[in-house]
Design an enzyme around this catalytic site. Structure first.
Site, short mmCIF file in Angstrom:
data_model
loop_
_atom_site.label_atom_id
_atom_site.label_comp_id
_atom_site.label_asym_id
_atom_site.label_seq_id
_atom_site.Cartn_x
_atom_site.Cartn_y
_atom_site.Cartn_z
N ARG A 96 -0.81 2.81 7.36
CA ARG A 96 -1.63 1.60 7.29
C ARG A 96 -0.73 0.34 7.31
O ARG A 96 -0.98 -0.62 8.03
CB ARG A 96 -2.47 1.61 6.01
CG ARG A 96 -3.84 1.04 6.22
CD ARG A 96 -4.81 1.37 5.10
NE ARG A 96 -6.16 1.13 5.61
CZ ARG A 96 -7.26 1.21 4.90
NH1 ARG A 96 -7.22 1.57 3.65
NH2 ARG A 96 -8.43 0.95 5.43
N THR B 235 -17.10 6.69 -5.34
CA THR B 235 -17.91 7.42 -6.31
C THR B 235 -17.19 8.71 -6.69
O THR B 235 -16.63 9.39 -5.83
CB THR B 235 -19.29 7.76 -5.68
OG1 THR B 235 -19.87 6.53 -5.22
CG2 THR B 235 -20.21 8.41 -6.67
N LYS C 265 -21.04 -8.76 -9.63
CA LYS C 265 -20.71 -8.10 -8.36
C LYS C 265 -21.66 -6.92 -8.12
O LYS C 265 -22.22 -6.76 -7.02
CB LYS C 265 -19.25 -7.64 -8.37
CG LYS C 265 -18.84 -6.83 -7.17
CD LYS C 265 -18.95 -7.59 -5.86
CE LYS C 265 -18.89 -6.64 -4.68
NZ LYS C 265 -19.07 -7.30 -3.40
N LEU C 266 -21.84 -6.09 -9.14
CA LEU C 266 -22.75 -4.95 -8.98
C LEU C 266 -24.16 -5.46 -8.72
O LEU C 266 -24.90 -4.93 -7.89
CB LEU C 266 -22.74 -4.07 -10.24
CG LEU C 266 -21.42 -3.40 -10.60
CD1 LEU C 266 -21.59 -2.52 -11.83
CD2 LEU C 266 -20.90 -2.55 -9.44
N CYS D 3 -20.05 0.34 0.12
CA CYS D 3 -20.29 -0.23 -1.21
C CYS D 3 -21.72 -0.19 -1.74
O CYS D 3 -21.91 0.03 -2.93
CB CYS D 3 -19.76 -1.65 -1.26
SG CYS D 3 -17.96 -1.65 -1.12
N ASP E 45 0.86 -1.18 0.00
CA ASP E 45 0.00 0.00 0.00
C ASP E 45 0.90 1.23 0.00
O ASP E 45 2.02 1.19 0.51
CB ASP E 45 -0.89 0.00 1.25
CG ASP E 45 -2.17 0.78 1.07
OD1 ASP E 45 -3.26 0.18 1.09
OD2 ASP E 45 -2.09 2.03 0.89
N1 LIG Z 1 -15.05 -2.94 2.12
C1 LIG Z 1 -15.65 -4.07 1.76
O1 LIG Z 1 -16.19 -4.78 2.60
C2 LIG Z 1 -15.65 -4.50 0.34
C3 LIG Z 1 -15.08 -3.73 -0.66
N2 LIG Z 1 -15.07 -4.18 -1.96
C4 LIG Z 1 -14.39 -3.41 -3.01
O2 LIG Z 1 -12.98 -3.58 -2.82
C5 LIG Z 1 -12.27 -2.37 -3.19
C6 LIG Z 1 -11.42 -1.91 -2.03
O3 LIG Z 1 -12.25 -1.60 -0.94
P1 LIG Z 1 -11.69 -1.36 0.52
O4 LIG Z 1 -10.67 -2.39 0.82
O5 LIG Z 1 -12.86 -1.20 1.40
O6 LIG Z 1 -10.95 0.05 0.31
P2 LIG Z 1 -9.87 0.75 1.27
O7 LIG Z 1 -9.96 2.18 1.01
O8 LIG Z 1 -10.05 0.22 2.66
O9 LIG Z 1 -8.46 0.18 0.75
C7 LIG Z 1 -7.90 0.50 -0.46
C8 LIG Z 1 -6.41 0.71 -0.26
O10 LIG Z 1 -5.77 0.85 -1.53
C9 LIG Z 1 -4.67 1.73 -1.37
N3 LIG Z 1 -4.27 2.23 -2.69
C10 LIG Z 1 -4.95 3.01 -3.54
N4 LIG Z 1 -4.25 3.20 -4.67
C11 LIG Z 1 -3.09 2.52 -4.54
C12 LIG Z 1 -1.96 2.32 -5.38
N5 LIG Z 1 -1.92 2.84 -6.60
N6 LIG Z 1 -0.94 1.57 -4.91
C13 LIG Z 1 -0.99 1.02 -3.67
N7 LIG Z 1 -2.04 1.16 -2.84
C14 LIG Z 1 -3.09 1.90 -3.27
C15 LIG Z 1 -5.20 2.80 -0.45
O11 LIG Z 1 -4.15 3.50 0.18
C16 LIG Z 1 -6.05 1.97 0.53
O12 LIG Z 1 -5.33 1.62 1.69
C17 LIG Z 1 -13.35 -1.38 -3.61
O13 LIG Z 1 -13.50 -1.45 -5.01
C18 LIG Z 1 -14.62 -1.92 -2.95
O14 LIG Z 1 -15.77 -1.58 -3.68
C19 LIG Z 1 -15.60 -5.40 -2.30
C20 LIG Z 1 -16.16 -6.21 -1.35
C21 LIG Z 1 -16.23 -5.84 0.05
O1 LIG Z 2 -19.19 -5.10 -1.71
C1 LIG Z 2 -19.17 -4.94 -0.51
O2 LIG Z 2 -18.60 -4.02 0.07
C2 LIG Z 2 -19.92 -5.85 0.41
O3 LIG Z 2 -21.14 -5.15 0.74
C3 LIG Z 2 -21.97 -5.82 1.67
O4 LIG Z 2 -21.26 -6.04 2.90
P1 LIG Z 2 -21.12 -4.90 4.01
O5 LIG Z 2 -21.50 -3.59 3.44
O6 LIG Z 2 -19.78 -5.06 4.61
O7 LIG Z 2 -22.16 -5.32 5.16
P2 LIG Z 2 -23.69 -5.84 5.11
O8 LIG Z 2 -23.85 -6.87 6.13
O9 LIG Z 2 -24.12 -6.16 3.74
O10 LIG Z 2 -24.48 -4.56 5.62
C4 LIG Z 2 -24.61 -3.40 4.82
C5 LIG Z 2 -25.58 -2.44 5.49
O11 LIG Z 2 -26.90 -2.95 5.43
C6 LIG Z 2 -27.48 -2.97 6.72
N1 LIG Z 2 -28.43 -4.12 6.80
C7 LIG Z 2 -28.01 -5.37 6.49
C8 LIG Z 2 -28.89 -6.43 6.53
C9 LIG Z 2 -30.23 -6.21 6.90
O12 LIG Z 2 -31.08 -7.12 6.96
N2 LIG Z 2 -30.60 -4.94 7.20
C10 LIG Z 2 -29.74 -3.88 7.17
O13 LIG Z 2 -30.13 -2.73 7.43
C11 LIG Z 2 -26.30 -3.10 7.67
O14 LIG Z 2 -26.62 -2.66 8.97
C12 LIG Z 2 -25.29 -2.21 6.98
O15 LIG Z 2 -25.51 -0.86 7.29
C13 LIG Z 2 -22.34 -7.19 1.13
O16 LIG Z 2 -23.11 -7.90 2.11
C14 LIG Z 2 -21.11 -8.00 0.75
O17 LIG Z 2 -21.49 -9.23 0.15
C15 LIG Z 2 -20.25 -7.18 -0.22
O18 LIG Z 2 -19.07 -7.88 -0.53
#
Ligand SMILES: NC(=O)C1=CN([C@@H]2O[C@H](COP(=O)(O)OP(=O)(O)OC[C@H]3O[C@@H](n4cnc5c(N)ncnc54)[C@H](O)[C@@H]3O)[C@@H](O)[C@H]2O)C=CC1
Ligand SMILES: O=C(O)[C@H]1O[C@H](OP(=O)(O)OP(=O)(O)OC[C@H]2O[C@@H](n3ccc(=O)[nH]c3=O)[C@H](O)[C@@H]2O)[C@H](O)[C@@H](O)[C@@H]1O
Length: 471
Positions: free
Chosen positions: A43, A97, A224-225, A280, A38
């Protein structure tokens, strides 16, 4: 050409996805060296901290890192070195976004994906499999390939795969240990299919093969979307029904239970709430709206946009209920907000409904006291400053207090608002809370976690989301 056996993995992006995902790969694949890189030094320092104070809170994560770090799992800011050495690179950078320019407010900002891709092209000295782990708009894989081919050294091959992540925060480790499915999208060419086989072999170390789904690249990106949009749609549907329950005396818990018993629907993800948050759902739906509009499908765009509109409505409706119930004014009243994270078991606050509620309460000139068991004070101030940009933070600090626990937070307040479903809020000594509060003492349960009857026995006036009963 046979599929490459992956020996070294680089993960670009050590955030909520890159960190846990690749830590679990390292744990489950001791023969693969995994380096998570990173640009954000603090971090990486936290991932490397001797006392395991990791940069994100996720149940079970510390144990995974304890076992694998230093063995075959490494965290580093040396992005170039890790890229050079790897045969497979996950791109797990943020895709927020867009805030300005074309598509502002809807389209994903691909700046971070593009810089990571350009870095791979600039430093790679051998062929690589490049995996989109970030959630991206459709056909991003094509742009990545174009950038790689135009900027890399001659003779190198880059095969792009899409491997979106479905983990949810708070349950990331169990989701990764036993995923419902792993999705891999590839071009249906011999090289694309070989790259796909290489990644399958990585996951096959712990994921049963029948759970590893392989599809075309564009289907994978859209899936995914689609998954996030349909999950969020379920919450907006149940939240829309919660408004009807409150107006009619029905109980949303009972409705959700009855509906969820239909095996075609299932019981999960039907919990009414103050509105969904997280980094997300909103971002990915807006991305789908933008895609639909770009494809000249305005009805499709409007359909998905409504999921977000309903979520905004739910948040506003809840804060209005608080004001209306507190005799139509909360000016100079003390409101306690329990929970600031967007859901329980995470310290993540991105798009948390709590932020919108607090902003609404502050605009009514209430004094707000916040307690959350995981969110750091600095994060709360950062989020409030972002949410209320036209008010100086010193002014916000005059109206907001951050408390060290729920009991202190509730002292002298008129109302306690449950914004996050932390289990510890169920076990609070509610009688002690009642005794410290101004009377009449109100509880607004935005997460349906409290026993309203037991609270009423203590003397509280209680409003629970989705219930039309008398307070
Ligand atoms: N947060 C979640 O639960 C989920 C997120 N996603 C997707 O995964 C992606 C990442 O999400 P998060 O991990 O939550 O984001 P995050 O913001 O926590 O982590 C992304 C990291 O990438 C680093 N970064 C950015 N550009 C870089 C570069 N050029 N070289 C090295 N490091 C770089 C940033 O410094 C940051 O630490 C997003 O597209 C999100 O939509 C998918 C599923 C679950
Ligand atoms: O792409 C992503 O980032 C992820 O987004 C969500 O995961 P996450 O946002 O971490 O957590 P969720 O458990 O989905 O909750 C999302 C929001 O919905 C709310 N929620 C969830 C479930 C429910 O029944 N009601 C409700 O209000 C939660 O409180 C929270 O604010 C999806 O569940 C994951 O599968 C996906 O990978």
């Amino acid at each position: 050409m046979a599929p490459v056996t992956v020996k070294k993995i680089c993960c670009i992006g050590a955030g909520y996805v890159g960190g846990p995902t690749c830590a679990v790969i390292a744990l489950k694949c001791p023969n693969i060296i995994v380096t998570i890189v990173d640009l954000n030094k603090s971090r990486i320092d936290a991932w490397n901290s001797p006392d395991f104070s990791l940069p994100i809170y996720e149940p079970g994560l510390v144990d995974v890192v304890k076992e694998a770090r230093g063995r075959n799992l490494f965290f580093s800011t040396d992005v170039d070195k890790a890229i050079k050495e790897a045969d497979l690179i996950f791109v797990s950078v943020n895709t927020p976004t867009k805030k300005s320019g074309v598509g502002a407010g809807f389209a994903a900002d691909l700046n971070y994906v593009e810089s990571a891709t350009r870095r791979i092209a600039a430093v790679a000295t051998s062929s690589k499999i490049v995996v989109e782990k970030s959630t991206v708009p459709m056909r991003t894989a094509e742009s990545m390939r174009t950038i790689l081919e135009a900027n890399s050294k001659p003779g190198l091959r880059f095969d792009i795969l899409s491997n979106p992540e479905f983990l949810a925060e708070g349950t990331a480790i169990s989701d990764l240990f036993s995923p419902d499915r792993v999705l891999i999208g590839s071009l249906q060419t011999p090289e694309g299919l070989d790259a796909c086989r290489s990644l399958i072999e990585v996951y096959a170390n712990w994921v049963p093969k029948e759970r590893i789904l392989t599809v075309g690249l564009w289907s994978s990106e859209l899936s995914k979307l689609a998954a996030n949009a349909m999950l969020a749609q379920r919450i907006s549907s149940i939240n829309a029904l919660s408004a009807i329950c409150e107006a009619t005396g029905a109980n949303i818990d009972e409705v959700a239970h009855a509906v969820g018993r239909d095996s075609r629907m299932g019981p999960k993800f039907l919990r009414a709430s103050v509105g969904f948050g997280g980094s997300c759902f909103q971002k990915d739906i807006l991305n789908l709206v933008y895609l639909s509009e770009s494809l000249h499908l305005p009805e499709v765009a409007a359909y998905w946009r409504q999921v977000v509109i309903m979520n905004e409505y739910q948040k506003r409706r809840f804060s209005k209920t608080v004001v209306d119930t507190l005799f139509n004014t909360i000016t100079n009243k003390n409101i306690t907000v329990l929970g600031f994270a967007f859901k329980a078991d995470t310290g993540d606050t991105r798009e948390s409904a709590a932020i919108t509620l607090i902003r609404d309460f502050l605009s009514e000139r209430a004094h707000v006291t916040i307690y959350d068991p995981q969110v750091e004070e600095a994060q709360i101030w950062y989020d409030l400053a972002e949410a209320i940009p036209d008010t100086p933070i010193e002014q916000i600090k005059k109206q907001v207090t951050i408390a060290p626990n729920a009991l202190d937070a509730a002292k002298n307040s008129e109302a306690v608002v449950i914004a996050t479903e932390w289990k510890e809020f169920i076990d609070i000594d509610w009688k002690a809370v009642y005794d410290t509060m101004n009377k009449p003492a109100f509880v607004f349960d935005g997460r349906m976690i409290l026993n309203a009857d037991a609270l009423r026995q203590i003397g509280f006036k209680v409003k629970t989301i989705g219930r039309g009963e008398k307070i």
